[in-house]
Design a protein around this motif. Sequence first.
Motif, PDB file in Angstrom:
ATOM      1  N   ALA A 144      -0.194  -4.820  20.235  1.00  0.00           N
ATOM      2  CA  ALA A 144       0.748  -5.841  20.697  1.00  0.00           C
ATOM      3  C   ALA A 144       0.005  -7.073  21.200  1.00  0.00           C
ATOM      4  O   ALA A 144       0.405  -8.215  20.938  1.00  0.00           O
ATOM      5  N   ALA A 145      -1.102  -6.857  21.914  1.00  0.00           N
ATOM      6  CA  ALA A 145      -1.876  -7.988  22.422  1.00  0.00           C
ATOM      7  C   ALA A 145      -2.520  -8.776  21.290  1.00  0.00           C
ATOM      8  O   ALA A 145      -2.527 -10.014  21.295  1.00  0.00           O
ATOM      9  N   LEU A 146      -3.054  -8.070  20.288  1.00  0.00           N
ATOM     10  CA  LEU A 146      -3.688  -8.745  19.150  1.00  0.00           C
ATOM     11  C   LEU A 146      -2.680  -9.514  18.312  1.00  0.00           C
ATOM     12  O   LEU A 146      -3.048 -10.438  17.582  1.00  0.00           O
ATOM     13  N   GLY A 147      -1.421  -9.133  18.397  1.00  0.00           N
ATOM     14  CA  GLY A 147      -0.386  -9.815  17.638  1.00  0.00           C
ATOM     15  C   GLY A 147       0.065 -11.124  18.248  1.00  0.00           C
ATOM     16  O   GLY A 147       0.833 -11.874  17.618  1.00  0.00           O
ATOM     17  N   VAL A 148      -0.383 -11.437  19.456  1.00  0.00           N
ATOM     18  CA  VAL A 148      -0.014 -12.707  20.099  1.00  0.00           C
ATOM     19  C   VAL A 148      -0.803 -13.844  19.447  1.00  0.00           C
ATOM     20  O   VAL A 148      -2.031 -13.788  19.379  1.00  0.00           O
ATOM     21  N   ARG A 153      -9.747 -11.514  19.392  1.00  0.00           N
ATOM     22  CA  ARG A 153     -10.369 -10.192  19.315  1.00  0.00           C
ATOM     23  C   ARG A 153     -10.005  -9.356  20.532  1.00  0.00           C
ATOM     24  O   ARG A 153      -9.502  -9.870  21.531  1.00  0.00           O
ATOM     25  N   SER A 154     -10.306  -8.089  20.411  1.00  0.00           N
ATOM     26  CA  SER A 154      -9.954  -7.148  21.469  1.00  0.00           C
ATOM     27  C   SER A 154     -11.175  -6.743  22.273  1.00  0.00           C
ATOM     28  O   SER A 154     -12.274  -6.600  21.748  1.00  0.00           O
ATOM     29  N   LEU A 185      -2.203   2.173  32.256  1.00  0.00           N
ATOM     30  CA  LEU A 185      -2.271   1.626  30.904  1.00  0.00           C
ATOM     31  C   LEU A 185      -2.662   0.169  30.999  1.00  0.00           C
ATOM     32  O   LEU A 185      -2.140  -0.574  31.840  1.00  0.00           O
ATOM     33  N   GLY A 186      -3.617  -0.255  30.152  1.00  0.00           N
ATOM     34  CA  GLY A 186      -4.047  -1.639  30.197  1.00  0.00           C
ATOM     35  C   GLY A 186      -4.705  -2.076  28.909  1.00  0.00           C
ATOM     36  O   GLY A 186      -5.014  -1.264  28.032  1.00  0.00           O
ATOM     37  N   VAL A 187      -4.931  -3.375  28.812  1.00  0.00           N
ATOM     38  CA  VAL A 187      -5.560  -3.942  27.628  1.00  0.00           C
ATOM     39  C   VAL A 187      -6.276  -5.224  28.022  1.00  0.00           C
ATOM     40  O   VAL A 187      -5.844  -5.941  28.938  1.00  0.00           O
ATOM     41  N   GLY A 188      -7.400  -5.490  27.344  1.00  0.00           N
ATOM     42  CA  GLY A 188      -8.108  -6.741  27.537  1.00  0.00           C
ATOM     43  C   GLY A 188      -8.381  -7.390  26.186  1.00  0.00           C
ATOM     44  O   GLY A 188      -8.745  -6.703  25.227  1.00  0.00           O
ATOM     45  N   VAL A 189      -8.195  -8.708  26.096  1.00  0.00           N
ATOM     46  CA  VAL A 189      -8.405  -9.412  24.827  1.00  0.00           C
ATOM     47  C   VAL A 189      -9.099 -10.746  25.086  1.00  0.00           C
ATOM     48  O   VAL A 189      -9.199 -11.208  26.222  1.00  0.00           O
ATOM     49  N   GLU A 198     -11.593 -17.441  25.907  1.00  0.00           N
ATOM     50  CA  GLU A 198     -11.186 -17.073  27.259  1.00  0.00           C
ATOM     51  C   GLU A 198     -10.687 -15.631  27.265  1.00  0.00           C
ATOM     52  O   GLU A 198      -9.990 -15.202  26.346  1.00  0.00           O
ATOM     53  N   ARG A 199     -11.058 -14.896  28.323  1.00  0.00           N
ATOM     54  CA  ARG A 199     -10.596 -13.520  28.475  1.00  0.00           C
ATOM     55  C   ARG A 199      -9.277 -13.465  29.219  1.00  0.00           C
ATOM     56  O   ARG A 199      -8.954 -14.317  30.042  1.00  0.00           O
ATOM     57  N   GLY A 200      -8.518 -12.419  28.932  1.00  0.00           N
ATOM     58  CA  GLY A 200      -7.274 -12.157  29.646  1.00  0.00           C
ATOM     59  C   GLY A 200      -6.848 -10.729  29.418  1.00  0.00           C
ATOM     60  O   GLY A 200      -7.386 -10.041  28.542  1.00  0.00           O
ATOM     61  N   GLY A 201      -5.911 -10.265  30.189  1.00  0.00           N
ATOM     62  CA  GLY A 201      -5.455  -8.895  30.009  1.00  0.00           C
ATOM     63  C   GLY A 201      -4.343  -8.550  30.966  1.00  0.00           C
ATOM     64  O   GLY A 201      -3.866  -9.388  31.742  1.00  0.00           O
ATOM     65  N   GLU A 202      -3.940  -7.293  30.893  1.00  0.00           N
ATOM     66  CA  GLU A 202      -2.872  -6.788  31.741  1.00  0.00           C
ATOM     67  C   GLU A 202      -3.078  -5.293  31.917  1.00  0.00           C
ATOM     68  O   GLU A 202      -3.518  -4.595  30.982  1.00  0.00           O
TER      69      GLU A 202
END
Length: 454
Positions: A144-148, A153-154, A185-189, A198-202
């Motif tokens: 879902a994050a990569l689809g933004v 990259r992940s 549960l989390g993700v960083g992209v 720039e890095r970001g995540g949730e």
Amino acid sequence: MTETLDAVPAAASEDLLNDVVQAALRAGADAAEAVSADRRALSIGVRNGKLEDVEREESRDLGLRVFIGKRQATVSASDLSAATRARLVERAVAMAQLAPEDPFAGLAPEEQLARGALADLDLFDPTERSAADLEAVSVAAEAAALGVPGVARSEGGHASWSSSDWRLVTSHGFDGRYRGTAFSLGVGVIAEKDGAMERGGESRTTRHMSDLPDAESIGLEGGRRAVARTGPRKIGSTTAPVIFENRVATQVLSPLVGAIAGPSIARGTSFLKDRLGERVLPQGVDLIDDPFRLRGLGSTPFDDEGVRVERRALVEDGVLTTWLLNTASAAQLGLRSTGHASRGLAGPSGVSTHNLHLGPGERDLDALMRDAGAGLLITSMFGPSLNGNTGDWSAGVSGFWFENGAVAYPVSEVTVAGRLTDLYARMERGSDLQFRGGFNSPSLLFDAVAIAGK
């Protein structure tokens, strides 16, 4: 050697701590307390849809603290065999005999112990997540994050499940136990724009799996936050209104919590050491510590010395009402423990809060920006620096410059600074309080903050 939770029969498990305490008394201790921590955990990490790492933990650990007069010593072990327990007791008593005297060492006063039925705080969810399940939700969040649009990259998706069982037994009759679970549960992209990244995540953690947001929403939010940071500008040094987003606002308040910790007050190393009973936050502002919040990440039915806990307004109507005290710091200050003892398996108790939150105001984040006009909205912070005696504070930050009450562009490589006692006096609260962790705050607005830029 680390034994699994099932390595010790249930009956033996119930008697183990009492047996260790009694063995310490027979060996020459005047008083003793024993704690056990049983933990099971499973975590999964993925990158680009493929499994990257798996960590599984299954442990059972024991800690023992003994007192001989005003001397104390602590030891811990993860091998709970009878032979190891005997050596543990022997070593603890021998260490206490050689330790320097501490006039404030001792068990919590009996009249302050949490007696009777303990509150059911709904901290335990019997659901167990399998490795396959954790991998699936990690992959889904990452996808879902990569689809933004704008995400390049992940840095990986990750999910975990853990279960813990904590028990404390003392020689003066306390025996308390509670269990808890955590689901994460989390993700960083990494997002890219014009060659700059720039890095970001949730990420989220909850006590019950049913309270955890779904993988898609976590992934989308992580991707959105990364993309929003792309193309940052540098700004010149100035003085302007600053808003700390609710996710980072607690980092501005954390020095206040440290400054009212009993050990800091006893040492005289706190910028609030002379402010008890005085206004330290604006009128109408409450800072609440609530150990009884259902499913709270910081909830507990008793503190780590067995003392009763209670809901407290640490700051009420802006006025500082209490210090955070364990038994030792309370004795040193001639006061009573406030039920804020915190300890691991080894070492004496420190202090910590439970579920802490700052009461919200009436304006949302957009309204705070509109009222401020132009300024800096901070969404991430790193490297805060504090002079604990004076309250002088600074931090590296990044976020967004806003103008005419609306976000204009992202900014980075900025430092904000000020004396916390002055900043706290001018604090304005947003209405966007969210209970995401053990310490929560709405967004906070401060006028006329020093900003160091290019």
